[in-house]
Design a protein around this motif. Sequence first.
Motif, PDB file in Angstrom:
ATOM      1  N   LEU A   1      52.478  36.597  42.295  1.00  0.00           N
ATOM      2  CA  LEU A   1      51.284  36.263  42.843  1.00  0.00           C
ATOM      3  C   LEU A   1      51.852  37.193  44.214  1.00  0.00           C
TER       4      LEU A   1
ATOM      5  N   ALA B   1      47.783  39.346  40.454  1.00  0.00           N
ATOM      6  CA  ALA B   1      48.601  38.366  39.643  1.00  0.00           C
ATOM      7  C   ALA B   1      49.128  38.998  38.282  1.00  0.00           C
TER       8      ALA B   1
ATOM      9  N   PHE C   1      45.538  35.346  33.202  1.00  0.00           N
ATOM     10  CA  PHE C   1      44.968  35.309  34.508  1.00  0.00           C
ATOM     11  C   PHE C   1      43.547  34.720  34.379  1.00  0.00           C
TER      12      PHE C   1
ATOM     13  N   SER D   1      42.971  31.027  34.039  1.00  0.00           N
ATOM     14  CA  SER D   1      43.573  30.186  35.024  1.00  0.00           C
ATOM     15  C   SER D   1      42.621  30.042  36.308  1.00  0.00           C
TER      16      SER D   1
ATOM     17  N   MET E   1      42.009  29.657  40.008  1.00  0.00           N
ATOM     18  CA  MET E   1      42.579  30.309  41.476  1.00  0.00           C
ATOM     19  C   MET E   1      42.141  29.723  42.551  1.00  0.00           C
TER      20      MET E   1
ATOM     21  N   ARG F   1      36.687  37.035  41.858  1.00  0.00           N
ATOM     22  CA  ARG F   1      37.787  37.524  41.001  1.00  0.00           C
ATOM     23  C   ARG F   1      37.427  38.521  40.264  1.00  0.00           C
TER      24      ARG F   1
ATOM     25  N   GLN G   1      42.339  38.277  42.530  1.00  0.00           N
ATOM     26  CA  GLN G   1      41.500  37.421  43.283  1.00  0.00           C
ATOM     27  C   GLN G   1      41.323  37.845  44.472  1.00  0.00           C
TER      28      GLN G   1
ATOM     29  N   CYS H   1      47.784  32.744  48.148  1.00  0.00           N
ATOM     30  CA  CYS H   1      47.337  32.579  46.714  1.00  0.00           C
ATOM     31  C   CYS H   1      47.789  31.394  45.942  1.00  0.00           C
TER      32      CYS H   1
ATOM     33  N   ALA I   1      47.607  29.715  41.825  1.00  0.00           N
ATOM     34  CA  ALA I   1      47.421  29.832  40.233  1.00  0.00           C
ATOM     35  C   ALA I   1      47.569  28.487  39.775  1.00  0.00           C
TER      36      ALA I   1
END
Length: 120
Positions: free
Chosen positions: A4, A24, A29, A32, A34, A72, A79, A96, A98
């Motif tokens: 990230l 990312a 992604f 996921s 965020m 995002r 994002q 950031c 995740a």
Amino acid sequence: QVQLVESGGGLVQPGGSLRLSCAASGFTFSKSHMSWYRQAPGKERDLVATISSTGVSTIFEDSVKGRFTISRDNAKNTQYLQMNSLRPEDTAVYSCNALVSYESGPINYWGQGTQVTVSS
């Protein structure tokens, strides 16, 4: 390997704007959850905003509601955090986050952080 990488921080005057990005890689992604967190000197790390995997649902910390927007781009695995009407109290390291789901359970990953300083 999950990575990230944040960018977009810097020095801005009160009332100004910045847009943070988080690129990312190493995980799915688009599936996921965020988030963005921030940590001011001498304080704990706090949640700023979170966004669901599809981008439909967002949650904001009370002090940033109406000023910050989280978004995002699942096609770019990135994002964003758009920060408007910045205040000196927004000064912090922004990270950031995740939340990645595996068969063995979810794991939180963090970026290295980017400094945001709001000062005249």
